[in-house]
Motif scaffolding. Structure first.
Motif, PDB file in Angstrom:
ATOM      1  N   ASP A  67       0.831  -1.210   0.000  1.00 21.99           N
ATOM      2  CA  ASP A  67       0.000   0.000   0.000  1.00 21.99           C
ATOM      3  C   ASP A  67       0.866   1.260   0.000  1.00 21.99           C
ATOM      4  O   ASP A  67       0.589   2.219  -0.741  1.00 21.99           O
ATOM      5  N   ARG A  68       1.899   1.263   0.806  1.00 22.85           N
ATOM      6  CA  ARG A  68       2.789   2.427   0.860  1.00 22.85           C
ATOM      7  C   ARG A  68       3.602   2.554  -0.426  1.00 22.85           C
ATOM      8  O   ARG A  68       3.856   3.664  -0.900  1.00 22.85           O
ATOM      9  N   ARG A 112       2.081   4.612  -3.149  1.00 23.04           N
ATOM     10  CA  ARG A 112       2.075   6.074  -3.025  1.00 23.04           C
ATOM     11  C   ARG A 112       3.374   6.701  -3.522  1.00 23.04           C
ATOM     12  O   ARG A 112       3.458   7.915  -3.662  1.00 23.04           O
ATOM     13  N   LYS A 152       6.625   7.188  -6.167  1.00 19.63           N
ATOM     14  CA  LYS A 152       6.937   7.098  -7.594  1.00 19.63           C
ATOM     15  C   LYS A 152       7.958   6.000  -7.875  1.00 19.63           C
ATOM     16  O   LYS A 152       7.844   5.275  -8.862  1.00 19.63           O
ATOM     17  N   ALA A 182       6.115   2.531  -7.525  1.00 22.35           N
ATOM     18  CA  ALA A 182       4.741   2.393  -8.024  1.00 22.35           C
ATOM     19  C   ALA A 182       4.595   1.316  -9.091  1.00 22.35           C
ATOM     20  O   ALA A 182       3.478   0.861  -9.360  1.00 22.35           O
ATOM     21  N   ASP A 208       9.520  11.279  -1.826  1.00 23.61           N
ATOM     22  CA  ASP A 208       8.841  10.012  -2.064  1.00 23.61           C
ATOM     23  C   ASP A 208       8.596   9.260  -0.760  1.00 23.61           C
ATOM     24  O   ASP A 208       7.507   8.720  -0.531  1.00 23.61           O
ATOM     25  N   ARG A 222       5.729  10.775   1.026  1.00 18.61           N
ATOM     26  CA  ARG A 222       4.446  10.344   0.468  1.00 18.61           C
ATOM     27  C   ARG A 222       4.073   8.943   0.950  1.00 18.61           C
ATOM     28  O   ARG A 222       2.908   8.631   1.174  1.00 18.61           O
ATOM     29  N   GLY A 223       5.104   8.097   1.101  1.00 20.08           N
ATOM     30  CA  GLY A 223       4.854   6.738   1.543  1.00 20.08           C
ATOM     31  C   GLY A 223       4.608   6.618   3.036  1.00 20.08           C
ATOM     32  O   GLY A 223       4.177   5.562   3.512  1.00 20.08           O
TER      33      GLY A 223
END
Length: 238
Positions: A101-102, A105, A107, A110, A225, A228-229
């Motif tokens: 899931d993380r 989030r 780039k 992904a 990044d 975001r995670g």
């Protein structure tokens, strides 16, 4: 028309009456599927990182001296190296199952197979269990109990405590450094040394300390990044 097609077949030396397209081999997707499977396994196993881990185990083994270079030591060397690779694959796979899931989030992660749906969580868990079990068996049969225990402990340390701490505490970096320090010690013990030998401690300490500039540079480079995670990294909180 049929007459024109028959005339064309005759001109081409065809007499079986089948259209020319019938001679074409049907497209084969087997090779492509195998390549995709291999690519997904390599990504789940973090193949490039695992190769570096194996190289440190190999160095630890060869550092034991002339006896480690003899032909008689080759099976043990191979078992230690391949066993380490399987340990690394298992740990990396379980890590991605937990963090999928993380990873979605971020780039830089992904496109991982679990994020894109190319591999199901169940299949990934199966791969992690298969490589982890194979590593335990190979290390048990080909090396010694200490090396086997270190390998299995490292799977648990990486997929367990390190992965657990990443979104919770910057201390994950120090735990990750321990994970990186274990493989050369595995090589040393597989070659017949003790994990408490000065040489083993030097090998492990060197790899432990090397992890910090590597980790700090990485999490600074990708700090946006990691944020975001939702990971607690020094570069994110600096």
């Amino acid at each position: 028309s049929t007459a024109n097609r028959e005339a064309g077949d005759a001109a081409a030396g065809r007499t079986d009456g089948r259209p020319e397209e019938a001679d074409a081999d049907p497209p084969s997707c087997g090779t492509g599927q195998q390549a995709t499977l291999a690519k997904n396994v390599a990504e789940l196993s973090k193949a490039r990182l695992s190769a570096l881990v194996v190289s440190t185990t190999a160095f630890g083994f060869l550092a034991a001296g002339p006896a480690a270079l003899s032909a008689a030591s080759l099976p043990t060397f191979a078992a230690a190296s391949v066993g380490t690779a399987l340990c690394a694959s298992s740990a990396a796979t379980f890590n991605q199952v937990i963090e999928s899931d993380r990873d979605g989030r971020m780039k830089r992660t992904a496109a991982r197979p679990l994020v894109t749906g190319a591999v199901s969580p169940g299949a990934a868990v199966g791969l992690g269990c298969a490589t982890g079990g194979s590593s335990a068996l190979l290390l048990h049969l080909g090396t010694d109990p200490v090396t086997t225990s270190l390998g299995l402990a490292n799977i648990g340390l990486y997929a367990g405590l390190y992965t657990y701490l990443k979104p919770r505490s910057e201390a994950n970096t120090w735990v990750g450094a321990v994970v990186g320090a274990v493989p050369p010690v595995m090589g040393w013990t597989a070659a017949g040394g003790s994990a408490l030998d000065a040489e083993a401690l030097l090998l492990g300490s060197t790899l432990f300390l090397w992890q910090f500039p590597h980790f700090f540079a990485l999490n600074w480079m990708y700090r946006a990044d990691y944020k975001r995670g939702g990971f607690e990294m020094v570069g994110v909180n600096d």
